[in-house]
Scaffold this motif. Structure first.
Motif, PDB file in Angstrom:
ATOM      1  N   ILE A  44     -40.917 -76.225  21.330  1.00 24.27           N
ATOM      2  CA  ILE A  44     -39.897 -75.203  21.544  1.00 24.27           C
ATOM      3  C   ILE A  44     -40.662 -73.884  22.477  1.00 24.27           C
ATOM      4  N   ARG A  45     -39.829 -73.935  23.402  1.00 24.36           N
ATOM      5  CA  ARG A  45     -40.252 -73.079  24.679  1.00 24.36           C
ATOM      6  C   ARG A  45     -39.069 -72.499  25.578  1.00 24.36           C
ATOM      7  N   VAL A  46     -39.523 -71.710  26.344  1.00 21.29           N
ATOM      8  CA  VAL A  46     -38.907 -70.956  27.507  1.00 21.29           C
ATOM      9  C   VAL A  46     -39.198 -71.399  28.729  1.00 21.29           C
ATOM     10  N   ARG A  47     -38.465 -72.126  29.843  1.00 20.47           N
ATOM     11  CA  ARG A  47     -38.840 -72.585  30.919  1.00 20.47           C
ATOM     12  C   ARG A  47     -37.600 -72.766  31.919  1.00 20.47           C
ATOM     13  N   PHE A  48     -37.884 -72.443  33.059  1.00 20.21           N
ATOM     14  CA  PHE A  48     -36.751 -72.697  33.992  1.00 20.21           C
ATOM     15  C   PHE A  48     -37.150 -72.439  35.493  1.00 20.21           C
ATOM     16  N   LEU A  63     -46.162 -68.645  38.609  1.00 19.23           N
ATOM     17  CA  LEU A  63     -44.996 -68.721  38.193  1.00 19.23           C
ATOM     18  C   LEU A  63     -44.787 -68.650  36.536  1.00 19.23           C
ATOM     19  N   ARG A  64     -45.888 -67.850  35.908  1.00 15.32           N
ATOM     20  CA  ARG A  64     -45.812 -67.978  34.530  1.00 15.32           C
ATOM     21  C   ARG A  64     -44.776 -67.098  34.033  1.00 15.32           C
ATOM     22  N   LEU A  65     -44.123 -66.292  34.738  1.00 11.13           N
ATOM     23  CA  LEU A  65     -43.001 -65.583  34.192  1.00 11.13           C
ATOM     24  C   LEU A  65     -41.746 -66.314  33.963  1.00 11.13           C
ATOM     25  N   PHE A  66     -41.795 -67.540  34.522  1.00 10.98           N
ATOM     26  CA  PHE A  66     -40.658 -68.496  34.163  1.00 10.98           C
ATOM     27  C   PHE A  66     -41.110 -69.657  33.685  1.00 10.98           C
ATOM     28  N   ASP A  67     -42.281 -69.969  33.776  1.00 12.96           N
ATOM     29  CA  ASP A  67     -42.655 -71.470  33.308  1.00 12.96           C
ATOM     30  C   ASP A  67     -43.552 -71.175  32.187  1.00 12.96           C
ATOM     31  N   LYS A  68     -42.826 -71.325  30.920  1.00 13.19           N
ATOM     32  CA  LYS A  68     -43.303 -71.306  29.446  1.00 13.19           C
ATOM     33  C   LYS A  68     -44.083 -69.880  29.175  1.00 13.19           C
ATOM     34  N   PRO A  69     -43.440 -68.895  29.557  1.00 10.15           N
ATOM     35  CA  PRO A  69     -44.009 -67.405  29.243  1.00 10.15           C
ATOM     36  C   PRO A  69     -44.193 -67.279  27.656  1.00 10.15           C
ATOM     37  N   ALA A  70     -43.208 -68.310  26.778  1.00  8.76           N
ATOM     38  CA  ALA A  70     -43.412 -68.175  25.324  1.00  8.76           C
ATOM     39  C   ALA A  70     -43.170 -69.793  24.933  1.00  8.76           C
ATOM     40  N   VAL A  71     -44.097 -70.352  24.143  1.00 11.49           N
ATOM     41  CA  VAL A  71     -43.770 -71.584  23.765  1.00 11.49           C
ATOM     42  C   VAL A  71     -44.859 -71.884  22.276  1.00 11.49           C
ATOM     43  N   TRP A  72     -44.126 -72.671  21.583  1.00 10.41           N
ATOM     44  CA  TRP A  72     -44.630 -73.257  20.420  1.00 10.41           C
ATOM     45  C   TRP A  72     -44.832 -74.847  20.293  1.00 10.41           C
ATOM     46  N   ARG A  73     -46.154 -75.039  20.279  1.00  8.12           N
ATOM     47  CA  ARG A  73     -46.381 -76.438  20.155  1.00  8.12           C
ATOM     48  C   ARG A  73     -46.045 -77.276  21.235  1.00  8.12           C
ATOM     49  N   SER A 102     -54.761 -71.337  21.635  1.00  7.78           N
ATOM     50  CA  SER A 102     -54.664 -70.327  20.433  1.00  7.78           C
ATOM     51  C   SER A 102     -53.437 -70.040  20.064  1.00  7.78           C
ATOM     52  N   TYR A 103     -53.203 -69.591  18.968  1.00  5.25           N
ATOM     53  CA  TYR A 103     -51.660 -68.828  18.389  1.00  5.25           C
ATOM     54  C   TYR A 103     -51.525 -67.601  18.604  1.00  5.25           C
ATOM     55  N   ASP A 104     -50.353 -67.165  18.396  1.00  3.92           N
ATOM     56  CA  ASP A 104     -50.061 -65.929  18.479  1.00  3.92           C
ATOM     57  C   ASP A 104     -50.542 -65.213  19.863  1.00  3.92           C
ATOM     58  N   THR A 105     -50.103 -66.090  20.964  1.00  2.66           N
ATOM     59  CA  THR A 105     -50.332 -65.420  22.312  1.00  2.66           C
ATOM     60  C   THR A 105     -49.132 -65.777  23.120  1.00  2.66           C
ATOM     61  N   TRP A 106     -48.835 -64.972  24.265  1.00  7.30           N
ATOM     62  CA  TRP A 106     -48.039 -65.286  25.113  1.00  7.30           C
ATOM     63  C   TRP A 106     -48.665 -66.292  26.108  1.00  7.30           C
ATOM     64  N   GLY A 107     -47.853 -67.058  26.970  1.00  6.68           N
ATOM     65  CA  GLY A 107     -48.270 -68.248  27.679  1.00  6.68           C
ATOM     66  C   GLY A 107     -48.782 -69.487  27.326  1.00  6.68           C
ATOM     67  N   HIS A 108     -49.230 -70.222  28.024  1.00  6.91           N
ATOM     68  CA  HIS A 108     -49.808 -71.381  27.929  1.00  6.91           C
ATOM     69  C   HIS A 108     -50.913 -71.605  28.816  1.00  6.91           C
ATOM     70  N   THR A 109     -52.088 -72.213  28.365  1.00  5.78           N
ATOM     71  CA  THR A 109     -53.498 -72.234  29.145  1.00  5.78           C
ATOM     72  C   THR A 109     -53.277 -72.817  30.257  1.00  5.78           C
ATOM     73  N   LEU A 110     -52.292 -74.045  30.024  1.00  7.34           N
ATOM     74  CA  LEU A 110     -52.379 -75.220  31.355  1.00  7.34           C
ATOM     75  C   LEU A 110     -50.931 -74.587  32.251  1.00  7.34           C
ATOM     76  N   HIS A 111     -50.606 -73.531  32.149  1.00  8.56           N
ATOM     77  CA  HIS A 111     -49.439 -73.004  32.645  1.00  8.56           C
ATOM     78  C   HIS A 111     -49.640 -71.418  33.236  1.00  8.56           C
ATOM     79  N   LEU A 112     -50.904 -71.117  33.665  1.00  6.39           N
ATOM     80  CA  LEU A 112     -51.266 -69.773  34.136  1.00  6.39           C
ATOM     81  C   LEU A 112     -50.920 -69.622  35.413  1.00  6.39           C
ATOM     82  N   SER A 113     -50.252 -70.326  36.142  1.00  2.34           N
ATOM     83  CA  SER A 113     -49.823 -70.403  37.810  1.00  2.34           C
ATOM     84  C   SER A 113     -49.199 -68.976  37.890  1.00  2.34           C
TER      85      SER A 113
END
Length: 335
Positions: free
Chosen positions: A303-307, A290-300, A277-288
């Motif tokens: 374009i994302r944040v991940r470390f 570690l979600r705070l550091f693994d794609k907390p914000a991602v677009w398609r 879904s759009y307009d949401t935090w996180g990524h359905t496949l990255h709900l581990s």
């Protein structure tokens, strides 16, 4: 000599108390010695004192004592780890009490005997000394530890939870530590790849009462800074719930504020965040955890944040991987 000093302290504070007695209807709440007020719920020690001057002496002789309340009727001197500034809701009227602050106290967070409960707590107490190391004991365990506080950005009071800095060509290979104990993670603020897992993050929220998360990253290959903080409101609270106790992906737009140095594409397009879904935090496949550091914000997924990765190409800041450069930085704070 100690007896002489005690006599001087008692004389000084007794004089102030007598003056207050003579002007009970004109109590100035800006004074440090205030007749008719008490700080309740934060005392760690109670001692007998035959007058307010003796109570002041007892408090000023104890490095842990931030303030004290002297009860005239019972001659009880209750010594506190807090002040009216740090706990204003617990500073109440009491006609048989006098509130006293310790003029000689160590600043909160400056020693192991005077830890704060959070960076924000130290800031509110008026004891912040700029960005740097502070002592903290969120659970009042009696076993404080050192953390890093950002006391200047966006009003200050930010506790560093995790970071990665590209200090050398192989920094991404630094040892990885994951833990649900914030006592294990937070004191290691100088280390890379220290990840506080979800249950530990939830416990930290419970013990410190933080209400905001701040994300920062900079990567030279994208040339952009992603720097946002969640809002201290209902939408921002839903984001905290997503990162601590729920898999319901919180709404993105309206839940955060872009800070002055943010020039990211990602923060400008919150309507495109999320998957599926759009307009949401996180990524359905990255709900581990570690979600705070693994794609907390991602677009398609591009374009994302991940470390949270052991591969250089997976360190993303407003872009899809790419090479790392010296100085690239990711940080997560709370307050």
């Amino acid at each position: 000599m100690p007896v002489l000093w005690e006599a001087i302290f008692i004389f000084m504070v007794h004089s102030a108390a007598v003056s207050s007695d003579q002007h009970r209807g004109e109590v100035c709440r800006g004074n440090r010695d205030e007749f008719g007020f008490a700080l309740v719920g934060h005392d760690y020690k109670s001692s007998y004192a035959d007058n307010v001057g003796r109570c002041f002496f007892l408090c000023s002789s104890d490095e842990r004592c931030e303030s004290a309340t002297f009860f005239w009727n019972t001659k009880d001197c209750k010594m506190n780890r807090e002040t009216k500034a740090s706990r204003p809701a617990d500073f109440v009227k009491n006609p048989s009490a006098t509130y006293i602050e310790n003029y000689f106290r160590a600043k909160k967070g400056s020693t192991s005997l005077t830890p704060g409960s959070s960076c924000k707590d130290i800031l509110i107490s008026g004891d912040a000394q700029g960005d740097g190391k502070y002592w903290m004991d969120p659970a009042v365990s009696g076993d404080p530890f050192i953390v890093f506080c950002d006391m200047t950005t966006a009003g200050g009071g930010w506790l560093l939870v995790s970071r990665f800095v590209m200090k050398a060509q192989d920094s991404f290979l630094d040892n990885r530590v994951e833990s649900n104990s914030y006592r294990t993670i937070l004191p290691n603020f100088n280390s890379n790849k220290q990840f506080l897992l979800r249950n530990g993050f939830s416990q930290l929220k419970q013990d410190t009462g933080f209400t905001q998360i701040r994300f920062y990253c900079f990567k030279k290959t994208t040339g952009r800074v992603f720097h946002i903080m969640t809002n201290n409101d209902a939408k921002g609270s839903a984001v905290l719930t997503f990162f601590t106790s729920s898999d319901n992906q919180a709404e993105a737009c309206g839940s955060f504020t872009r800070l002055a140095d943010d020039n990211s594409t990602l923060a400008a397009r919150c309507d495109k965040w999320g998957f599926p879904s759009y307009d949401t935090w996180g990524h359905t496949l990255h709900l581990s955890d570690l979600r705070l550091f693994d794609k907390p914000a991602v677009w398609r997924n591009t374009i994302r944040v991940r470390f949270a990765s052991d591969a250089a190409g997976e360190y993303d800041c407003d872009g899809d991987g790419g090479s790392l450069s010296l100085g690239d930085t990711w940080q997560v704070f709370v307050r």
